[in-house]
Design a protein around this motif. Sequence first.
Motif, PDB file in Angstrom:
ATOM      1  N   ASP A  14       7.227   7.734 -28.857  1.00 47.86           N
ATOM      2  CA  ASP A  14       6.816   8.364 -28.358  1.00 47.86           C
ATOM      3  C   ASP A  14       6.352   9.178 -27.372  1.00 47.86           C
ATOM      4  OD1 ASP A  14       8.104  11.046 -28.222  1.00 47.86           O
ATOM      5  OD2 ASP A  14       6.799  12.028 -29.676  1.00 47.86           O
ATOM      6  N   ASN A  15       5.022   7.955 -27.665  1.00 48.20           N
ATOM      7  CA  ASN A  15       4.235   8.070 -26.958  1.00 48.20           C
ATOM      8  C   ASN A  15       4.450   7.056 -25.985  1.00 48.20           C
ATOM      9  OD1 ASN A  15       4.342   5.534 -28.568  1.00 48.20           O
ATOM     10  ND2 ASN A  15       2.506   5.640 -28.553  1.00 48.20           N
ATOM     11  N   GLU A  16       5.371   6.699 -25.311  1.00 51.01           N
ATOM     12  CA  GLU A  16       6.279   5.639 -24.093  1.00 51.01           C
ATOM     13  C   GLU A  16       6.602   7.223 -23.146  1.00 51.01           C
ATOM     14  OE1 GLU A  16       5.024   2.929 -23.005  1.00 51.01           O
ATOM     15  OE2 GLU A  16       4.552   1.970 -24.472  1.00 51.01           O
ATOM     16  N   PRO A  17       6.466   7.287 -22.293  1.00 52.78           N
ATOM     17  CA  PRO A  17       6.849   8.334 -21.500  1.00 52.78           C
ATOM     18  C   PRO A  17       8.106   7.700 -20.970  1.00 52.78           C
ATOM     19  CG  PRO A  17       5.025   7.422 -20.111  1.00 52.78           C
ATOM     20  CD  PRO A  17       4.780   7.177 -21.508  1.00 52.78           C
ATOM     21  N   ARG A  18       8.562   6.690 -20.038  1.00 56.75           N
ATOM     22  CA  ARG A  18       9.737   5.885 -19.530  1.00 56.75           C
ATOM     23  C   ARG A  18      10.526   5.983 -20.818  1.00 56.75           C
ATOM     24  NH1 ARG A  18       8.116   1.385 -17.484  1.00 56.75           N
ATOM     25  NH2 ARG A  18       5.954   0.932 -17.792  1.00 56.75           N
ATOM     26  N   PHE A  19      10.178   5.746 -21.857  1.00 54.84           N
ATOM     27  CA  PHE A  19      12.138   4.985 -22.847  1.00 54.84           C
ATOM     28  C   PHE A  19      12.394   7.120 -23.403  1.00 54.84           C
ATOM     29  CE2 PHE A  19      12.725   4.483 -27.242  1.00 54.84           C
ATOM     30  CZ  PHE A  19      13.157   3.052 -27.420  1.00 54.84           C
ATOM     31  N   GLY A  20      13.130   6.475 -23.676  1.00 55.63           N
ATOM     32  CA  GLY A  20      14.095   7.610 -24.458  1.00 55.63           C
ATOM     33  C   GLY A  20      15.259   7.305 -24.485  1.00 55.63           C
ATOM     34  N   VAL A  21      16.080   8.068 -25.561  1.00 57.35           N
ATOM     35  CA  VAL A  21      17.564   8.447 -25.633  1.00 57.35           C
ATOM     36  C   VAL A  21      18.603   8.335 -24.659  1.00 57.35           C
ATOM     37  CG1 VAL A  21      18.819   8.831 -27.776  1.00 57.35           C
ATOM     38  CG2 VAL A  21      17.238   8.487 -27.841  1.00 57.35           C
ATOM     39  N   CYS A  22      19.780   7.372 -24.903  1.00 56.66           N
ATOM     40  CA  CYS A  22      21.187   7.850 -24.252  1.00 56.66           C
ATOM     41  C   CYS A  22      21.532   7.979 -25.067  1.00 56.66           C
ATOM     42  CB  CYS A  22      21.380   6.720 -23.295  1.00 56.66           C
ATOM     43  SG  CYS A  22      22.655   6.943 -22.340  1.00 56.66           S
ATOM     44  N   LEU A  23      21.666   9.348 -24.965  1.00 54.21           N
ATOM     45  CA  LEU A  23      22.883  10.216 -26.050  1.00 54.21           C
ATOM     46  C   LEU A  23      24.924   9.696 -25.664  1.00 54.21           C
ATOM     47  CD1 LEU A  23      23.572  10.773 -28.861  1.00 54.21           C
ATOM     48  CD2 LEU A  23      23.929  13.578 -28.522  1.00 54.21           C
TER      49      LEU A  23
END
Length: 262
Positions: free
Chosen positions: A162-171
């Motif tokens: 969560d502290n990596e702004p360039r990481f996320g979920v593709c649902l």
Amino acid sequence: MNYIYCIPKLNRLDDYISFSKNYDACFEYNDFFIPSILDDVKKTDEIINIYTSLDRDRSNDTLHGVFLDICINSDDPMIYKVSDYRVHQSLDIALRLGVRAVIFHTNHISNFKLKSYQDNWLNRNEQYWRRILKEYPALDIYIENMFDMDDYLLKQLAIKMDNEPRFGVCLDVAHAFIGTQPLNEWFYDLSPYIRHLHINDNNGIEDSHNPVGSMDVPWNLYRDYIQSLPSEKLPSVLIEVNDYDDLVSSVEYMKDNKLYPF
């Protein structure tokens, strides 16, 4: 930010270019997860050159990375080595195309509930993707649920990252619909981390990539989820269907039913 995405197909590229112009839509490239293309440098260069020669902005486009047999959490060093090589191929192609993000799959064994396996998957994925983000500062990384029966591992990874702004979920909504967990729980459990969506329709059994609205996915839950979000948290959406005619059919249904982003 552009919110709607489509998958360009080389055999009807003019149609997809027209769609992109009409809807201010972005592309998500699906040409480069096929091993036979990745291992053919001439073919890879040829496809990249076609896309980069088009008169359109690619800076908001995305690329679907490799996923077939990829296991970056493997204890087998040979399997890890090949998986890491393929991931880097995807990322290097993404840089050449000038896209903003690359989507990879969770690729875990969904019914392997042994705690040691799950802990290993979480720890190695966290370490791996943190390293990749440092190595490729121009790219975002989104991890997509494949045939995960529930959102547990993906959510735990998203929390860790969560502290990596360039990481996320593709649902992937259709993948989630095939699972054992209610679809509305996927939306709300992962909501803080979802940056990108894949949508299409199916019968709840087979991942058939049918047009939106043509089968059994409850799109009212999708609508409710989107309406719960503040405007600054709205994700981008790929209409991930089999061909151009299915894309048109999906858009017509989404317009008629006022489904985001229409």
